[in-house]
Scaffold this motif. Structure first.
Motif, PDB file in Angstrom:
ATOM      1  N   UNK B 163       1.065  -1.085  -0.037  1.00 48.65           N
ATOM      2  CA  UNK B 163       0.106   0.143  -0.069  1.00 48.65           C
ATOM      3  C   UNK B 163       0.709   1.430   0.071  1.00 48.65           C
ATOM      4  N   UNK B 164       1.864   1.204   0.744  1.00 52.18           N
ATOM      5  CA  UNK B 164       2.860   2.321   0.964  1.00 52.18           C
ATOM      6  C   UNK B 164       3.564   2.496  -0.529  1.00 52.18           C
ATOM      7  N   UNK B 165       3.922   1.504  -1.284  1.00 51.28           N
ATOM      8  CA  UNK B 165       4.586   1.633  -2.537  1.00 51.28           C
ATOM      9  C   UNK B 165       3.661   2.051  -3.461  1.00 51.28           C
ATOM     10  N   UNK B 166       2.378   1.603  -3.437  1.00 50.73           N
ATOM     11  CA  UNK B 166       1.411   2.260  -4.252  1.00 50.73           C
ATOM     12  C   UNK B 166       1.054   3.647  -4.144  1.00 50.73           C
ATOM     13  N   UNK B 167       1.134   4.004  -2.848  1.00 53.00           N
ATOM     14  CA  UNK B 167       0.858   5.753  -2.483  1.00 53.00           C
ATOM     15  C   UNK B 167       2.019   6.133  -3.018  1.00 53.00           C
ATOM     16  N   UNK B 168       3.260   5.977  -2.893  1.00 54.34           N
ATOM     17  CA  UNK B 168       4.491   6.476  -3.073  1.00 54.34           C
ATOM     18  C   UNK B 168       4.674   6.606  -4.650  1.00 54.34           C
ATOM     19  N   UNK B 169       4.461   5.500  -5.654  1.00 52.49           N
ATOM     20  CA  UNK B 169       4.838   5.340  -6.912  1.00 52.49           C
ATOM     21  C   UNK B 169       3.344   6.080  -7.697  1.00 52.49           C
ATOM     22  N   UNK B 170       2.288   5.853  -6.932  1.00 49.85           N
ATOM     23  CA  UNK B 170       1.110   5.890  -8.180  1.00 49.85           C
ATOM     24  C   UNK B 170       0.265   7.216  -7.464  1.00 49.85           C
ATOM     25  N   UNK B 171       0.428   7.785  -6.543  1.00 46.67           N
ATOM     26  CA  UNK B 171      -0.330   8.812  -6.132  1.00 46.67           C
ATOM     27  C   UNK B 171      -0.768   9.912  -7.300  1.00 46.67           C
ATOM     28  N   UNK B 172      -1.963   9.795  -7.447  1.00 48.25           N
ATOM     29  CA  UNK B 172      -2.448  10.705  -8.390  1.00 48.25           C
ATOM     30  C   UNK B 172      -2.792  10.122  -9.693  1.00 48.25           C
ATOM     31  N   UNK B 173      -2.353   8.917  -9.710  1.00 54.60           N
ATOM     32  CA  UNK B 173      -2.436   8.356 -11.041  1.00 54.60           C
ATOM     33  C   UNK B 173      -3.731   7.142 -10.911  1.00 54.60           C
ATOM     34  N   UNK B 174      -4.513   6.887  -9.843  1.00 60.95           N
ATOM     35  CA  UNK B 174      -5.549   5.981  -9.809  1.00 60.95           C
ATOM     36  C   UNK B 174      -6.494   6.658  -8.965  1.00 60.95           C
ATOM     37  N   UNK B 175      -7.898   6.345  -9.455  1.00 59.83           N
ATOM     38  CA  UNK B 175      -9.075   6.912  -8.465  1.00 59.83           C
ATOM     39  C   UNK B 175      -9.869   5.645  -8.204  1.00 59.83           C
ATOM     40  N   UNK B 176     -10.430   5.050  -9.239  1.00 60.45           N
ATOM     41  CA  UNK B 176     -11.291   3.861  -9.041  1.00 60.45           C
ATOM     42  C   UNK B 176     -10.394   2.603  -8.654  1.00 60.45           C
ATOM     43  N   UNK B 177     -10.548   1.879  -7.575  1.00 61.24           N
ATOM     44  CA  UNK B 177      -9.837   0.881  -6.948  1.00 61.24           C
ATOM     45  C   UNK B 177     -10.892  -0.610  -6.972  1.00 61.24           C
ATOM     46  N   UNK B 178     -10.355  -1.558  -7.144  1.00 60.51           N
ATOM     47  CA  UNK B 178     -11.247  -2.722  -6.793  1.00 60.51           C
ATOM     48  C   UNK B 178     -10.356  -3.668  -6.268  1.00 60.51           C
ATOM     49  N   UNK B 179     -10.795  -4.785  -5.606  1.00 54.64           N
ATOM     50  CA  UNK B 179      -9.966  -5.703  -4.745  1.00 54.64           C
ATOM     51  C   UNK B 179     -10.417  -6.939  -5.246  1.00 54.64           C
ATOM     52  N   UNK B 180      -9.694  -8.113  -5.283  1.00 54.36           N
ATOM     53  CA  UNK B 180     -10.003  -9.588  -5.478  1.00 54.36           C
ATOM     54  C   UNK B 180      -9.143 -10.277  -4.394  1.00 54.36           C
ATOM     55  N   UNK B 181      -9.502 -10.553  -3.154  1.00 55.43           N
ATOM     56  CA  UNK B 181      -8.724 -11.195  -2.288  1.00 55.43           C
ATOM     57  C   UNK B 181      -9.558 -12.556  -1.636  1.00 55.43           C
ATOM     58  N   UNK B 182      -8.628 -13.360  -1.190  1.00 52.70           N
ATOM     59  CA  UNK B 182      -9.224 -14.578  -0.524  1.00 52.70           C
ATOM     60  C   UNK B 182     -10.271 -14.348   0.442  1.00 52.70           C
ATOM     61  N   UNK B 183     -11.289 -15.078   0.473  1.00 60.10           N
ATOM     62  CA  UNK B 183     -12.240 -14.732   1.471  1.00 60.10           C
ATOM     63  C   UNK B 183     -11.992 -15.587   2.856  1.00 60.10           C
ATOM     64  N   UNK B 184     -11.107 -14.949   3.332  1.00 61.66           N
ATOM     65  CA  UNK B 184     -10.754 -15.146   4.856  1.00 61.66           C
ATOM     66  C   UNK B 184     -10.207 -13.949   5.456  1.00 61.66           C
TER      67      UNK B 184
END
Lengths: 332, 427
Positions: B163-184
């Motif tokens: 998350x920190x890397x995404x914020x550091x490198x891509x801040x301002x480059x995305x707005x809509x986010x989606x998740x696909x994560x294991x259900x537990x």
């Protein structure tokens, strides 16, 4: 096998089990604790399967119910008496079994099996998804409880399981077996057998098919929940895997291995599988493969399971000894 | 001289007592006896590859340590049992402790099993070191100050780092986010941590869809279709089992990976299956505590990876590092405690004391034990690249990031969500 010699064998087996904590390494007493849980659950399971002809593929639901009830009673409500957990589990088993059974006993064969499988899967989904209520995949802790009002504070959990709890479970299992013996030998048990063999004919004779099957379903649910309480206490956890269909398959495996056509067959199956799995798991990582092969061999060559084999062997020995005794008498 | 029966029996009893009395020949016997380490690792099912990687690293470490004299002069002997569900794993644990009489139990990958086993290990008073298991119910610690149990880093470390890397490198480059994560709990907490950190850093965002496939589900078409329909700028996924490469293949086929930013904190568990054919470059790709191709790897890691590649024609994942850390820190603690006791084999309390606060060089970098028996380790993540000699993606050497878990996991006694709001993160 004659009634008297069968009773003697059961008494010897019970005596041998009572000696396990005294003579065997403590690990084996610990290992046998879940066996008692399964044995109680399977006594109920076989009332449904062996005596009523209804094969449930979702019976693990009741084991899970027992474990979760213990978690709620001891963990959420803070009642540390194991007897209260057992009673609550039995009551929960009855309450859940009645509506589920009411619908399920209208079907037989594969339809009954599929419906009970669906119950199990639904229960798994509920336990898995309702995180705030059930703890989701992490399950719910089942804290240590008092036995007959005694805390056994000097014992750590492993010592408690291998000592007092072992004897507690052995006694509970013996009581459950005695009660079930009375049930299957009662007119109610005869009604169930008649339904299993020819439901239509039994109905013509006035047997209330659905009511009797429902009663069997409810009793087996109670036994399952009581067995599940032991499993939960032993592991210290109630988790969704307890109700998963593979666990129901485990119950079927034990029953087939021991033989569902005899009263104690499933109990023998539970004991055999517990010991076999323990040895196989230490020997090979492919233990599941070996267990699968054993199940196939049992179905093909021993359709009446280990209990059936034991009965055949004892009959064979009896037949062999009978003529020899006669000839000895003649000679004399 | 006439020897009476009474005198003979008395002499035999005295001789017997002399032999069996503790302290007379005990040190020699103790040194000759191997140090038995019980291992509980998954060997089948969805976590089998992780278990195998950990087992291989343990075996490598044992060979290496035994050549150097074992642990404090005792050769190491492994007793391996399988980690399965909580009920059966507890049974195997009890066998290791009661029957096999091991000196230490190591292993455990599943958090569900770890959570159930923790109190049992404490009750058994058996020194137990988890590879990857925690005793957290969700993010809440259920065994705050165990005596005999040592747990791995929090499961959320990798998600916090990604998350920190995404914020550091891509801040301002995305707005809509989606998740696909294991259900537990792991998947749900990872996604929640990502969203919480976006809020913490005031990143404007909108969650357009959240997909929760059951762990190990291989049929992910409907989830891929839902993600495609939502058209997110960024997908966050903590898929980590065999379902991860399947998802990536299906996502690639649906052109979901084109132009979408991907954040995959735990992809390194399946790294050799993340083929270039369907895994894009430029995604945030977590290798947890061991990146096998790290250009800054220590000599120890290089030696291990070379041995692993040569012997198994494969490359290890982070479970190898967790397993090595467990056995290396145990060896280090026993030897330090033995040294403090004048070279005699230390008691379990001495080993525990020596483990607390200790540090060792693990395969992936430094690892240490906190006072509350939770590990701190070195995490590696970066951006995927196809520029390598393999058929799967690795990390772009110029964009590899390393963080120590003191920056990624909550301190003892704090609430994870409160800590996320207040922690000083280095971005």
């Amino acid at each position: 096998m004659k009634h008297g010699s069968a009773l003697l064998l059961v008494a010897i087996a019970a005596g041998a089990l009572a000696l396990v904590p005294l003579l065997a390494p403590p690990f084996y007493a610990n290992l046998l604790v879940p066996f008692y849980g399964y044995a109680i659950a399977l006594l109920g399971f076989n009332l449904l399967f062996g005596y009523s002809g209804l094969l449930s593929f979702g019976h693990a639901l009741f084991l899970g119910l027992g474990a979760y009830t213990a978690a709620v009673v001891a963990g959420v409500w803070g009642i540390k008496e194991f007897e209260v957990a057992l009673l609550a589990a039995a009551l929960a088993g009855l309450i859940v079994a009645l509506p589920l059974g009411w619908l399920a006993v209208r079907y037989r064969g594969i339809f009954f099996g599929m419906l009970t499988l669906a119950y199990g899967m639904l229960a798994h989904a509920v336990l898995f998804k309702f995180y705030h209520l059930t703890g989701g995949d992490s399950g719910m802790r089942v804290p240590r409880m008092h036995l007959l009002g005694l805390e056994f504070a000097a014992y750590n959990k492993i010592e408690l399981l291998a000592g007092p709890f072992y004897y507690y479970c052995l006694t509970l299992c013996a009581l459950a077996a005695f009660l079930m013996w009375r049930i299957v030998r009662s007119p109610f048990g005869l009604h169930l057998r008649s339904l299993r063999d020819n439901a239509q004919k039994a109905e013509y004779l006035g047997v209330r098919v659905h009511q009797f099957r429902l009663a069997a379903f409810a009793i087996s649910g109670i036994y399952g929940a009581v067995g599940g309480t032991i499993l939960g206490f032993r592991t210290g956890l109630a988790d969704p895997e307890l109700v998963y269909w593979t666990h129901s398959g485990h119950l079927v495996f034990m029953t087939v291995l021991g033989g569902f056509s005899s009263f104690l067959g499933p109990v023998i199956g539970a004991l055999a599988l517990t010991l076999l799995q323990d040895q196989l798991q230490s020997l090979t990582q492919y233990w599941r493969l070996v267990l699968g092969a054993i199940l196939a061999l049992v179905v093909i060559f021993l359709p009446r399971g280990l209990a059936g084999l034991a009965i055949d062997v004892s009959l064979l020995l009896g037949r062999r000894s009978a003529p020899s005794t006669a000839s000895t008498t003649e000679t004399a | 001289m006439k020897l009476s029966r009474r005198a003979l029996l008395t002499s035999l009893a005295a001789a017997g007592a002399g032999v069996t009395a503790p302290g007379v020949f005990a040190p020699a016997v103790a040194q000759a006896k191997p140090c038995r380490i019980g291992i509980l690792a998954p060997r089948s099912g969805i976590a089998a590859s992780a278990g195998e990687s950990g087992l291989r690293a343990t075996q490598w470490a044992v060979e290496k340590f035994n050549v150097g004299g074992g642990i404090a002069g005792r050769k190491i002997e492994l007793v391996i049992e399988e980690e399965t569900n909580p009920k059966d794993t507890i049974e195997r644990f009890q066998k290791l402790v009661q029957q096999e009489k091991v000196d230490c139990v190591q292993g455990i990958v599943s958090t569900g099993v770890g959570l159930a086993l923790g109190p049992v290990a404490e009750e058994a008073r058996a020194l137990t070191i988890y590879w990857d298991g925690t005793t957290q119910d969700g993010v809440d610690e259920k065994l705050p100050n165990p005596k005999y149990l040592f747990r791995s880093t929090d499961n959320e470390c990798e998600a916090v780092m990604s998350s920190l890397l995404a914020i550091k490198h891509w801040k301002g480059q995305f707005k809509t986010i989606a998740g696909i994560n294991p259900d537990y709990s792991y998947g749900r907490n990872n996604m929640a941590a990502f969203v919480a950190l976006l809020k913490r850093f005031s990143i404007e965002h909108e969650v357009v869809t959240e997909q929760w496939p059951k762990v190990g589900t291989m049929e992910l078409t409907s989830h891929v279709a839902a993600l495609k329909a939502a058209k997110p700028d960024l997908i966050f996924s903590s898929l980590l089992f065999a379902d991860l490469p399947v998802f990536m293949k299906q996502a690639h086929a649906a052109e979901l990976t084109k132009g979408t930013k991907l954040v995959f904190p735990a992809a390194g568990w399946q790294h050799t299956l993340m083929k270039k054919d369907f895994t894009p470059e430029g995604m945030i790709f977590g290798h947890n505590t061991l990146y096998f191709d790290n250009p800054k790897a220590t000599a120890l890691q290089r030696e291990f990876v070379a041995w692993y590649a040569d012997k198994f024609k494969d490359y290890p994942n982070w479970e190898a590092d967790r397993a090595y850390f467990a056995i290396a820190s145990y060896k280090d603690a026993v030897e330090n405690a033995a040294k403090a006791k004048g070279a005699s084999w230390p008691a379990i309390d001495d080993v525990i004391g020596a483990l607390e606060g200790s540090s060792v060089e693990s395969l992936g970098g430094k690892g240490s034990w906190r006072k509350d028996h939770i590990a701190d380790q070195t995490f590696v993540q970066g951006f995927s690249t196809h520029a390598n000699k393999y058929d799967f993606v690795t990390l772009d050497p110029a964009r590899i990031e390393t963080m120590y878990s003191t920056e990624l996991q909550k301190p003892a006694g704090t609430n994870f969500w409160d800590w996320l709001k207040m922690a000083k993160f280095q971005i």
